[in-house]
Design a protein around this motif. Structure first.
Motif, short mmCIF file in Angstrom:
data_model
loop_
_atom_site.label_atom_id
_atom_site.label_comp_id
_atom_site.label_asym_id
_atom_site.label_seq_id
_atom_site.Cartn_x
_atom_site.Cartn_y
_atom_site.Cartn_z
N ARG A 90 0.82 -1.21 0.00
CA ARG A 90 0.00 0.00 0.00
C ARG A 90 0.86 1.26 0.00
O ARG A 90 0.44 2.30 -0.51
N GLN A 133 -9.04 3.93 -0.45
CA GLN A 133 -9.59 2.80 -1.21
C GLN A 133 -9.15 2.85 -2.66
O GLN A 133 -8.87 1.82 -3.28
N THR A 182 -5.90 1.09 -3.66
CA THR A 182 -5.87 -0.37 -3.82
C THR A 182 -6.28 -0.80 -5.22
O THR A 182 -6.29 -1.99 -5.52
N ARG A 213 -14.63 1.49 4.13
CA ARG A 213 -14.04 0.16 3.87
C ARG A 213 -15.13 -0.78 3.40
O ARG A 213 -16.32 -0.62 3.71
N TYR A 214 -14.72 -1.81 2.64
CA TYR A 214 -15.71 -2.76 2.14
C TYR A 214 -16.30 -3.58 3.28
O TYR A 214 -15.62 -3.93 4.24
N TYR A 223 -9.74 -7.50 0.72
CA TYR A 223 -10.62 -6.39 0.41
C TYR A 223 -9.94 -5.41 -0.53
O TYR A 223 -10.33 -4.25 -0.63
N ALA A 224 -8.91 -5.87 -1.21
CA ALA A 224 -8.19 -5.08 -2.21
C ALA A 224 -7.57 -6.06 -3.19
O ALA A 224 -7.37 -7.24 -2.87
N SER A 257 -15.40 -1.72 -8.53
CA SER A 257 -14.23 -2.25 -7.82
C SER A 257 -14.09 -3.74 -8.05
O SER A 257 -12.98 -4.26 -8.27
N PHE A 259 -15.99 -7.21 -2.42
CA PHE A 259 -16.26 -5.81 -2.76
C PHE A 259 -17.78 -5.62 -2.77
O PHE A 259 -18.41 -5.57 -3.84
N ALA A 313 -19.85 -0.36 1.10
CA ALA A 313 -18.89 0.27 2.01
C ALA A 313 -19.49 0.65 3.35
O ALA A 313 -20.67 0.98 3.45
#
Length: 555
Positions: free
Chosen positions: A164, A265, A268, A340-341, A359-360, A382, A465, A468
C-alpha cells in the motif's frame, strides 16, 4: 573482468538529459572525478545526493558486496541516478557503484528540487523516471525482504503495508522457498519466530509493527505530541490528498494523516481508467504517489501510520488523539477517512479472514494467489477492476453477484472486457454461504438464490467488494452521523446550514468532511478530489469568521 553494458531506456525510466538541463543543474552542483568501485549511493542510506553521470559508467546493485548481490541497471553519460526515495526521503533501495571511472555532477537533493521547480520540463522528466524506476524495483522484488509463512496474519499485514505504501519488497515463503531456511539460519532465527524483515542496509526486524517498519525505511512519521496546525486532514485518499495540495498551496500549515497508507480505497485499485486526464489509465498507487509529492512541494506534511482514535473540541482548536497516545491540535479538521468494504456475513469468515480473504486487489494480493482459483464477490466497478487484474494471475475466477444483470452497477467498459475473459465464470443470482477448508481456504459454498441449489466452488482466495462502511468509529458522539455511520454535512448536519461553507461542514463548527465518508457523496475518485479542493475554501471561510485567518497567514 566483464564489460557492463548500459541498460536500454524503456518507457522513460532511464532518459538522457539535454545540454540545457545539465547546465541548469551545473549551476547548483559540483563536478568531480570518480574512481572505479567508488560508492555514490549506498543501500540503506537516507538523504543521498542527486548524481548526473558526465563520463564513465555507474552500476546499481541490490545487496552489493554479498553473495546475494544482483545487478539492477547500468548507466552512462547524461543519465542521472536515484529513484523515488530521493523525493520522498526514504532509504535507498540499491547501491550505486562506479563501474568505469569518469566524472559526475553532484547536486544536493534540495538543490535538485529547486532546479526542478525552476525548469518544469526537467522536473517532469525526473519525476516520471523516478516513478517508473520505483515500479521496476517493485516488479524485481528488490528492497525489503520479508520472511515468513503464507499462513501468518503478520506476514499478510507486513506485505499489505509495504504494497500500500509502494515500498519495494520480496516475500520469501517459509513453506516453499529454499532460501528462507538458509536466511533464518544465518540470522539465528527459528522458523517459529517469524516473520522477519531484512531492511535495506541489512538491519533485521523481528515481527515489527507497521510504525517500526515505516520508521526504518523512512516513511514520514513526525512526532505529533503538542503539535499544532491550521488544517489537519484525517485520511489520505483522493479527497484528503486534494485537500493537502490545496491547503498547503494556499499557505495553511497542513498535516495529512492515515492509519495505513496514502491513496485510500482508490490506492488499492490496480488501474483507474475513468479519471479525467489519464486516457491510458493510472494505478491508484501511482496517483497517490504523484499527489503526495505535489502536496509536499507546497509544504504539506504527512504522517503514516497514524490511527485517529478520538476528536475533542476546545477553545484553542480541535484535538485529535491517536492510537500511540500522541495528539494533534488543529484550527480546522477535515474528515476524509473514506469507507471500507463490508464483511461477508458467512460461516467461517473469521477463520480465514486474516490469511485468505481480501478487500483489495493489488500486486501484493495477486502474487499471494498466483496460479490458484479465486472468487470475487461484488457487482460494482471495484469488483470488475479486481476481476480484470486478477485474471492475469489466477487460473480461474468466479465472479459472484446477487442479481442477474452485470450492467446494473458496473461500467459497461468493464463488463465488455470481463465477458471476453476465458478464465472468468460469472455466477448470477448467487450468494456465498460458507467458507471451507482445513488450515487454509480451499472452497466456497455458494447458493443459487432462484433455485436454492448449493454448489461448492474451488477457491484459495476470496476477494470481497460488496459495499462500504464509513470509517467513523472514532467520531461517535462527537459529530452527527446517519444511521449507517456516514458523516452528515450541510443541510443534513442538524445546524440548519444552507449555503456557503455549510455545504461540507459537519455539526461541529470547524470540522468538515469530504469524499466517501460523507453522507450523500458520489463514490468516484473525481468527485472526492473535487470535494477535497472545495473543503479548503470552506476552511478559509471558517478561519476568517472565527478570527483565525490572520494567524494562519502569518505562521
Amino acid at each position: 573482468m566483464s564489460v557492463l553494458v548500459e541498460t536500454p531506456d524503456r518507457y522513460g525510466a532511464y532518459p538522457r538529459l539535454s545540454d540545457a538541463q545539465i547546465e541548469t543543474l551545473t549551476a547548483r552542483g559540483e563536478r568531480r572525478r570518480t574512481q572505479t568501485d567508488e560508492v555514490l549511493i549506498r543501500e540503506g542510506d537516507a538523504g543521498y545526493d542527486f548524481f548526473v553521470i558526465l563520463a564513465g559508467k555507474v552500476a546499481n546493485y541490490e545487496a552489493h558486496g554479498t553473495r546475494d548481490e544482483r545487478l539492477i541497471s547500468v548507466h552512462g553519460p547524461r543519465r542521472f541516478l536515484g529513484e523515488l526515495s530521493l523525493f520522498t526521503g526514504q532509504t535507498a533501495f540499491f547501491t550505486s557503484v562506479v563501474a568505469e571511472p569518469g566524472d559526475v555532477l553532484d547536486v544536493s537533493a534540495d538543490q535538485m528540487r529547486e532546479a526542478a521547480v525552476q525548469d518544469p520540463g526537467l522536473g517532469d522528466l525526473i519525476l516520471r523516471a523516478y516513478l517508473i524506476r520505483r515500479s521496476i524495483l517493485i516488479g524485481l522484488g528488490a528492497g525489503i525482504r520479508i520472511i515468513g509463512s503464507r499462513f501468518s496474519p503478520d506476514i499478510r499485514r507486513l506485505r499489505e503495508f509495504a504494497a500500500r505504501n509502494r515500498l519495494p519488497y520480496r516475500w520469501i515463503d517459509l513453506e516453499n522457498d529454499r532460501q528462507a531456511e538458509e536466511l533464518l539460519r544465518q540470522l539465528g532465527v527459528e522458523p517459529g519466530r517469524t516473520p522477519v524483515v531484512i531492511c535495506p542496509g541489512g538491519q533485521v526486524l523481528r515481527n515489527p509493527s507497521n510504525a517500526d517498519l515505516a520508521r526504518v525505511v523512512g516513511l514520514p512519521t513526525p512526532h505529533m505530541a503538542e503539535a499544532t496546525c491550521d488544517l489537519a486532514i484525517v485520511g489520505s485518499g483522493p479527497a484528503g490528498l486534494a485537500a493537502a495540495v490545496y491547503g498547503a498551496s494556499e499557505g495553511l500549515v497542513t498535516i495529512a494523516l492515515d492509519a495505513v497508507a496514502t491513496g485510500g480505497q482508490a490506492g488499492t485499485s490496480s488501474k483507474i481508467e475513468n479519471y479525467l486526464g489519464f486516457p491510458a489509465g493510472i494505478s491508484g498507487g501511482e496517483l497517490a504517489e504523484r499527489a503526495v509529492l505535489q502536496a509536499e512541494k507546497f509544504g504539506a506534511s504527512f504522517n503514516i501510520p497514524a490511527e485517529a482514535k478520538s476528536l475533542e473540541t476546545r477553545e484553542d482548536g480541535h484535538v485529535i488523539r491517536f492510537a500511540d497516545g500522541s495528539e494533534l491540535t488543529a484550527r480546522a479538521v477535515l474528515v476524509a477517512t473514506g469507507a471500507r468494504y463490508r464483511r461477508l456475513p458467512v460461516l467461517n469468515l473469521e477463520k480465514y479472514e486474516k490469511t485468505n480473504v481480501y478487500y483489495a486487489a493489488t500486486t501484493a494480493e495477486a502474487l499471494m494467489c498466483r496460479n490458484d482459483p479465486v472468487a470475487v464477490v461484488g457487482g460494482g466497478n471495484s469488483a470488475g477492476q479486481a476481476t480484470l487484474f486478477l485474471s492475469r494471475y489466477a487460473t480461474q475466477i468466479r465472479l459472484i453477484i446477487r442479481h442477474e444483470d452485470l450492467d446494473r452497477d458496473m461500467s459497461r467498459y468493464l463488463v465488455d472486457r470481463i465477458l471476453r475473459l476465458p478464465n472468468v465464470e460469472i455466477l448470477r443470482q448467487a450468494e456465498v454461504r460458507e467458507l471451507l477448508g482445513r488450515d487454509t481456504l480451499e472452497g466456497i459454498l455458494v447458493e443459487d438464490k432462484q433455485t436454492g441449489e448449493h454448489r461448492i466452488i474451488s477457491a484459495r482466495a476470496l476477494f470481497v467488494f460488496i459495499g462500504a462502511e464509513p470509517c467513523t468509529g472514532w467520531l461517535a458522539g462527537k459529530i452527527a452521523l446517519d444511521g449507517h455511520g456516514f458523516v452528515l454535512t450541510g443541510r443534513d448536519n442538524g445546524r440548519g446550514g444552507s449555503e456557503g461553507s455549510a455545504l461540507l461542514e459537519t455539526s461541529q463548527p470547524g470540522v468538515f468532511a469530504a469524499g466517501d465518508v460523507r453522507y450523500g457523496s458520489i463514490k468516484r475518485v473525481a468527485s472526492a478530489v473535487g470535494e477535497g479542493a472545495m473543503a479548503v475554501r470552506f476552511v478559509w471561510e471558517y478561519l476568517h469568521k472565527a478570527g483565525r485567518a490572520e494567524m494562519a497567514r502569518t505562521r
